[in-house]
Design a protein around this motif. Structure first.
Motif, PDB file in Angstrom:
ATOM      1  N   GLU A   4      23.460  66.099  64.014  1.00 45.47           N
ATOM      2  CA  GLU A   4      23.108  64.805  64.474  1.00 45.47           C
ATOM      3  C   GLU A   4      22.475  64.721  65.345  1.00 45.47           C
ATOM      4  OE1 GLU A   4      26.403  65.810  63.189  1.00 45.47           O
ATOM      5  OE2 GLU A   4      26.968  64.510  62.190  1.00 45.47           O
ATOM      6  N   GLY A 104      24.989  62.991  46.457  1.00 42.31           N
ATOM      7  CA  GLY A 104      25.532  62.341  47.751  1.00 42.31           C
ATOM      8  C   GLY A 104      26.038  63.345  48.212  1.00 42.31           C
ATOM      9  N   ASP A 105      25.797  63.763  48.559  1.00 38.45           N
ATOM     10  CA  ASP A 105      26.130  65.291  49.624  1.00 38.45           C
ATOM     11  C   ASP A 105      26.344  64.911  50.946  1.00 38.45           C
ATOM     12  OD1 ASP A 105      27.364  68.133  48.696  1.00 38.45           O
ATOM     13  OD2 ASP A 105      25.002  69.148  49.700  1.00 38.45           O
ATOM     14  N   LEU A 106      25.175  64.429  51.455  1.00 38.68           N
ATOM     15  CA  LEU A 106      25.838  64.591  52.990  1.00 38.68           C
ATOM     16  C   LEU A 106      25.788  63.318  53.445  1.00 38.68           C
ATOM     17  CD1 LEU A 106      21.067  63.594  52.919  1.00 38.68           C
ATOM     18  CD2 LEU A 106      22.787  65.784  53.955  1.00 38.68           C
ATOM     19  N   ASP A 107      26.979  62.253  52.239  1.00 38.99           N
ATOM     20  CA  ASP A 107      27.668  61.467  52.514  1.00 38.99           C
ATOM     21  C   ASP A 107      29.359  62.769  51.958  1.00 38.99           C
ATOM     22  OD1 ASP A 107      25.422  59.992  52.614  1.00 38.99           O
ATOM     23  OD2 ASP A 107      25.644  59.108  51.025  1.00 38.99           O
ATOM     24  N   ARG A 108      29.185  63.620  51.478  1.00 34.74           N
ATOM     25  CA  ARG A 108      30.637  63.956  51.664  1.00 34.74           C
ATOM     26  C   ARG A 108      31.235  63.516  52.621  1.00 34.74           C
ATOM     27  NH1 ARG A 108      29.975  68.553  47.867  1.00 34.74           N
ATOM     28  NH2 ARG A 108      32.120  69.069  47.955  1.00 34.74           N
ATOM     29  N   ASP A 109      33.171  63.501  52.715  1.00 32.93           N
ATOM     30  CA  ASP A 109      34.009  64.561  53.668  1.00 32.93           C
ATOM     31  C   ASP A 109      33.582  65.380  54.321  1.00 32.93           C
ATOM     32  OD1 ASP A 109      36.081  63.462  55.684  1.00 32.93           O
ATOM     33  OD2 ASP A 109      36.562  65.294  54.080  1.00 32.93           O
ATOM     34  N   ARG A 110      33.382  65.820  55.702  1.00 29.00           N
ATOM     35  CA  ARG A 110      32.804  67.043  55.726  1.00 29.00           C
ATOM     36  C   ARG A 110      34.115  68.304  55.449  1.00 29.00           C
ATOM     37  NH1 ARG A 110      27.540  68.794  57.706  1.00 29.00           N
ATOM     38  NH2 ARG A 110      28.102  70.229  56.566  1.00 29.00           N
ATOM     39  N   ARG A 113      34.293  69.003  52.126  1.00 28.39           N
ATOM     40  CA  ARG A 113      32.829  69.992  51.126  1.00 28.39           C
ATOM     41  C   ARG A 113      33.005  71.373  51.775  1.00 28.39           C
ATOM     42  NH1 ARG A 113      28.616  71.805  52.562  1.00 28.39           N
ATOM     43  NH2 ARG A 113      26.901  71.505  51.191  1.00 28.39           N
ATOM     44  N   GLU A 180      16.727  67.895  56.575  1.00 33.44           N
ATOM     45  CA  GLU A 180      18.019  66.928  57.396  1.00 33.44           C
ATOM     46  C   GLU A 180      19.007  68.013  56.140  1.00 33.44           C
ATOM     47  OE1 GLU A 180      19.876  62.465  55.885  1.00 33.44           O
ATOM     48  OE2 GLU A 180      18.252  63.465  55.074  1.00 33.44           O
ATOM     49  N   ARG A 181      18.595  68.358  55.219  1.00 34.57           N
ATOM     50  CA  ARG A 181      19.951  68.499  54.367  1.00 34.57           C
ATOM     51  C   ARG A 181      20.103  70.091  54.743  1.00 34.57           C
ATOM     52  NH1 ARG A 181      18.033  65.003  51.652  1.00 34.57           N
ATOM     53  NH2 ARG A 181      19.165  63.874  50.092  1.00 34.57           N
TER      54      ARG A 181
END
Length: 472
Positions: A4, A104-110, A113, A180-181
């Protein structure tokens, strides 16, 4: 600090080792306006950083340094980072692949994941690894094309003649999306100590570019949009997965032209190599001249050879499944997935050629193939005991596993076996302690050399660690 706020690192990359010590590169990623990181402090003195590149709103810095044999580690920006520098005795190596998902990989619960990454970090804290091998799909860039008019419909529909200005705009868009990824992966909470202390060696696969790169129709991959996508993906792969730019290619990869990014590294008693199965690929070949010249000129020097093949080299008769799917209209959209495999009708001659090279190397030392890509854990053997080649597949450190029914069905199919080289049958076998040939659980692999002998353990999300498998 993390994704972030635009900070990540240090992330270690393995350059080599000799009697002088362990050669490393550490990259640090910072916002453009944050200034340079401090020097790396090692036994030999302070090492200043150099700026590799600026991407999107980020600056990427690199420290190049050597740790003497037995040196405890390095110091950077107020922190000590331990590193295993003695590689000539008992050592441990970790292997991972498939770090993400297509959608949706960026939005998964870390926490969900990165569960298996957390376990790998715990294992590193218990008994340090000398090396982290990453076998492909370190990021899933499939959605990076979204949000730009030139690539929004990739690969189904493409503009006929995009302007240079529009292609420049697409390049900047893709750079931001790829960065970003990579930042999500490299700044992941709980992985920072692992990446800072364990040097990585990585090979890429299709999702590091886009789903099915090289198996898609050539009208797509050779288009202006396709080539812009490949150029950005390649630059990002070099920067984030090797801490490198094009000028570093001749020193780091087997093909000095950079057309193929296969690499080789030697540790005491070990030869590691990874052919690049993406840079030169198209629908009718896996590698071009650069890749094949590099593999055929490779002569192992160690007591054991580890080959990293981003796509499993030893597999079932997928060409039979490929033929079946092509006569079923609803299944034809899976053609690209099957065309990706060594066992495809389109690549069978090259498959035999690579198997022949592995057997050539097997005359010098035992060979173990490490692979990912299939989101399952499995293993295989080729040939009679005297020339046996092992393959260990660990796939899906964060990609969720497919249904168990799929794994069971694939296991039944694998029972047919295959023998592309006469006298060297391929057999898909269960993991130690498992009943079925394929395990549908997220996983990673650890390799241990103890008293000169190697063994492998799969770490499965639900079943836990397997009993060790001897690699002889």
């Amino acid at each position: 600090m993390g994704q972030e706020d635009g900070f990540a690192g240090p992330i270690l990359h393995f350059r080599g080792c000799d009697t002088q010590g362990l050669r490393l590169a550490a990259i640090t990623i910072r916002p453009r306006d944050a200034g340079a990181p401090g020097p790396v402090r090692v036994q030999g003195g302070d090492i200043a950083p150099v700026m590799l590149a600026q991407v999107a709103d980020l600056s990427i810095w690199r420290h190049d340094f050597t740790l003497a044999l037995g040196e405890a580690g390095y110091h950077l920006d107020g922190r000590d980072h331990p590193v295993a520098t003695r590689l000539d005795g008992d050592i441990r190596i970790a292997f991972v692949s498939c770090n993400g998902e297509e959608n949706g990989d960026l939005d998964r619960d870390r926490a969900e994941r990165d569960l298996m990454w957390a376990r790998l970090a715990d294992d590193q804290a218990r008994a340090p690894f000398a090396l982290l091998l990453q076998g492909g799909d370190q990021i899933y860039a499939d959605e990076a094309t979204h949000g730009h008019p030139l690539s929004e419909s990739w690969p189904d529909r493409l503009p006929a003649d995009p302007s240079p200005a529009d292609l420049d705009s697409l390049t900047r868009h893709l750079e931001r999306r790829f960065a970003e990824r990579y930042m999500m992966v490299l700044a992941a909470e709980g992985c920072a100590d692992l990446f800072a202390s364990v040097p990585s060696l990585s090979v890429w696969d299709d999702h590091d570019i886009c789903d099915g790169w090289g198996s898609l129709p050539e009208s797509r991959t050779s288009s202006a949009v396709g080539q812009a996508l490949f150029r950005v993906a390649r630059r990002m792969y070099l920067l984030f997965q090797h801490g490198a730019t094009d000028k570093d290619v001749p020193a780091l990869f087997m093909d000095p032209t950079g057309n193929n990014l296969g690499w080789r590294r030697d540790l005491p008693g070990v030869t590691l190599f990874a052919p690049d199965l993406r840079s030169e690929r198209h629908r009718h070949r896996v590698m071009g001249d650069g890749g094949w010249k590099a593999v055929e000129a490779l002569h192992p020097t160690g007591d054991h050879v580890f080959m990293v093949s981003s796509v499993p080299l030893l597999g079932p008769r997928l060409s039979l499944m490929e033929s079946l799917m092509m006569v079923i209209p609803r299944m034809q959209h899976y053609e690209d997935d099957l065309r990706d495999q060594w066992q495809s009708h389109a690549h069978r001659d090259e498959w035999r050629r690579m198997l022949g090279q592995v057997l050539r190397m097997r005359k010098a030392a035992p060979v173990t193939v490490l692979s990912g890509e299939i989101h399952l854990a499995t293993r295989a053997e080729m040939g009679p005991e005297a020339t046996r080649v092992h393959q260990l597949v660990a796939s899906g450190i964060s990609h969720r596993a497919p249904p168990k029914a799929y794994a069971r069905a694939l296991g039944l199919f694998a029972g047919l076996g295959d023998a592309p080289l006469q006298g060297h049958p391929i057999r898909i076998k269960p993991l130690p302690g498992q009943r079925h040939r394929y395990v549908a659980e997220r996983n990673f692999l650890t390799l241990d050399r103890r008293d000169g002998r190697w063994q492998a353990v799969w770490h499965l999300e639900d079943s836990g660690p397997t009993p060790p498998l001897a690699l002889d």
